[in-house]
Design a protein around this motif. Structure first.
Motif, short mmCIF file in Angstrom:
data_model
loop_
_atom_site.label_atom_id
_atom_site.label_comp_id
_atom_site.label_asym_id
_atom_site.label_seq_id
_atom_site.Cartn_x
_atom_site.Cartn_y
_atom_site.Cartn_z
N ILE A 34 0.87 -1.17 0.00
CA ILE A 34 0.00 0.00 0.00
C ILE A 34 0.91 1.24 0.00
O ILE A 34 1.69 1.42 0.94
CB ILE A 34 -0.91 0.04 1.25
CG1 ILE A 34 -1.74 -1.25 1.34
CG2 ILE A 34 -1.80 1.27 1.22
CD1 ILE A 34 -2.54 -1.37 2.61
N PRO A 35 0.85 2.05 -1.04
CA PRO A 35 1.73 3.23 -1.10
C PRO A 35 1.70 4.06 0.19
O PRO A 35 0.62 4.45 0.64
CB PRO A 35 1.19 4.02 -2.30
CG PRO A 35 0.59 2.97 -3.18
CD PRO A 35 -0.02 1.96 -2.22
N PHE A 36 2.87 4.26 0.76
CA PHE A 36 3.09 5.07 1.96
C PHE A 36 2.55 4.44 3.25
O PHE A 36 2.93 4.85 4.34
CB PHE A 36 2.50 6.48 1.80
CG PHE A 36 2.93 7.18 0.56
CD1 PHE A 36 4.26 7.53 0.38
CD2 PHE A 36 2.03 7.48 -0.45
CE1 PHE A 36 4.68 8.17 -0.78
CE2 PHE A 36 2.42 8.12 -1.61
CZ PHE A 36 3.76 8.46 -1.77
N PHE A 37 1.68 3.46 3.15
CA PHE A 37 1.11 2.85 4.35
C PHE A 37 1.30 1.33 4.36
O PHE A 37 0.65 0.63 5.13
CB PHE A 37 -0.39 3.18 4.45
CG PHE A 37 -0.67 4.64 4.60
CD1 PHE A 37 -0.51 5.28 5.81
CD2 PHE A 37 -1.06 5.38 3.50
CE1 PHE A 37 -0.76 6.63 5.94
CE2 PHE A 37 -1.32 6.74 3.61
CZ PHE A 37 -1.17 7.37 4.83
N GLY A 38 2.15 0.83 3.51
CA GLY A 38 2.37 -0.61 3.43
C GLY A 38 3.24 -1.14 4.56
O GLY A 38 3.85 -0.37 5.30
N ASN A 39 3.26 -2.44 4.67
CA ASN A 39 4.10 -3.09 5.69
C ASN A 39 4.83 -4.30 5.09
O ASN A 39 4.93 -5.35 5.72
CB ASN A 39 3.24 -3.50 6.89
CG ASN A 39 2.12 -4.46 6.50
OD1 ASN A 39 1.79 -4.60 5.32
ND2 ASN A 39 1.54 -5.12 7.48
N VAL A 40 5.30 -4.13 3.88
CA VAL A 40 5.96 -5.23 3.17
C VAL A 40 7.29 -5.57 3.83
O VAL A 40 8.06 -4.70 4.21
CB VAL A 40 6.19 -4.87 1.69
CG1 VAL A 40 6.84 -6.05 0.96
CG2 VAL A 40 4.90 -4.49 1.02
N LYS A 41 7.52 -6.87 3.93
CA LYS A 41 8.75 -7.36 4.55
C LYS A 41 9.23 -8.61 3.81
O LYS A 41 8.42 -9.47 3.46
CB LYS A 41 8.49 -7.68 6.02
CG LYS A 41 9.71 -8.18 6.81
CD LYS A 41 9.29 -8.45 8.25
CE LYS A 41 10.43 -8.98 9.09
NZ LYS A 41 9.99 -9.29 10.48
N ILE A 42 10.52 -8.69 3.54
CA ILE A 42 11.09 -9.89 2.94
C ILE A 42 12.23 -10.38 3.80
O ILE A 42 13.14 -9.62 4.16
CB ILE A 42 11.54 -9.64 1.48
CG1 ILE A 42 12.11 -10.92 0.86
CG2 ILE A 42 12.53 -8.50 1.38
CD1 ILE A 42 12.30 -10.85 -0.65
N THR A 43 12.14 -11.64 4.19
CA THR A 43 13.15 -12.24 5.07
C THR A 43 13.84 -13.38 4.34
O THR A 43 13.19 -14.26 3.77
CB THR A 43 12.49 -12.79 6.35
OG1 THR A 43 11.80 -11.73 7.02
CG2 THR A 43 13.54 -13.38 7.29
#
Length: 204
Positions: A163-172
Motif C-alpha cells: 500500500i503506497p506510503f502505508f504498506g508493511n511489506v517485509k522480505i526475510t
C-alpha cells in the motif's frame, strides 16, 4: 534456444538495461518502505537461486532491491505480451516460461545463466497466491536447476501489503540451502518447508 539469447553481447545488453532499471529502486523504497531482513546472506558473486513465496505482482521488486546483482527472474509467457512490460522483461534478462513446453526451455535458459555465475529469481508456487492457504505446492524448477548446476538456494518469505506510503511489506531471507545430495522430491519438500518456516516466523 529459449526466451533469452545467452552470449556475451546479450549479457552486456541486459546488464546495462538492468542497471538503468535500478533508478526505480529509490521510488519503490519511497512508496512501499519494504523491510529487508538478512539480505546479507545473498552472495555478491557466483551462481545462486533466490526462491520464495509469491503474494503480489510487485514481489520481484522486493527481491531486486535486496541485492546489487542482476536478477534473472522467471516469468510466464503471457507477461511478455503486454505492450510496455513485455519488451522491458526482454531487455533486463527475464526468462520466459513457455506453458506449452512445460518449462523445458525456461529451465535450459536458467541453467545457462547459473553456469556463467549469475543469479536466478524464482517463485516456485508458479503464481500469485490466491487460495486461502499459507503456501501453495512448489513446482520442481528451483531444485532441478540447483541440482543441475550445484547452486545453492536462498529461501525467502514475503509478508505484508503493498500500500503506497502505508504498506508493511517485509522480505526475510534464510540461510543458503544445499540440495545437491537429495532426491528431487525430497529437495522440493525441503525448500517448501524452509520457506514455510520463514512465513510462520513472519506471522509471529
Amino acid at each position: 534456444m529459449g526466451g533469452i539469447v545467452l552470449n556475451t553481447m546479450r549479457d552486456k545488453y541486459t546488464k546495462t538495461y538492468y542497471r538503468l532499471l535500478h533508478i526505480l529502486k529509490p521510488i519503490f523504497i519511497f512508496l512501499y518502505h519494504p523491510k529487508l531482513v538478512n539480505k546479507e546472506v545473498i552472495p555478491k558473486d557466483g551462481p545462486i537461486i533466490l526462491a520464495g513465496n509469491h503474494v503480489h505482482i510487485f514481489d520481484p521488486g522486493c527481491v531486486a532491491i535486496s541485492t546489487d546483482r542482476q536478477m534473472h527472474f522467471l516469468a510466464k509467457e503471457f507477461l511478455f505480451e503486454y505492450p510496455i512490460v513485455g519488451p522491458l522483461f526482454e531487455k533486463v534478462g527475464c526468462i520466459k516460461v513457455l506453458k506449452e513446453k512445460k518449462n523445458g526451455t525456461a529451465l535450459y535458459d536458467a541453467i545457462e545463466v547459473l553456469k556463467r555465475g549469475d543469479a536466478i529469481g524464482i517463485f516456485p508456487e508458479g503464481k500469485v497466491k490466491t487460495e486461502d492457504v499459507m503456501l501453495n505446492p512448489f513446482k520442481y524448477g528451483a531444485v532441478k536447476m540447483a541440482q543441475e548446476t550445484g547452486s545453492r538456494i536462498i529461501p525467502f518469505a514475503i509478508s505484508g501489503r503493498y500500500i503506497p506510503f502505508f504498506g508493511n511489506v517485509k522480505i526475510t531471507y534464510g540461510e543458503p540451502l544445499d540440495v545437491s545430495k537429495m532426491e528431487l522430491k525430497e529437495a522440493n519438500e525441503y525448500l517448501h518447508e524452509k520457506v514455510e518456516e520463514l512465513i510462520k516466523k513472519e506471522d509471529c
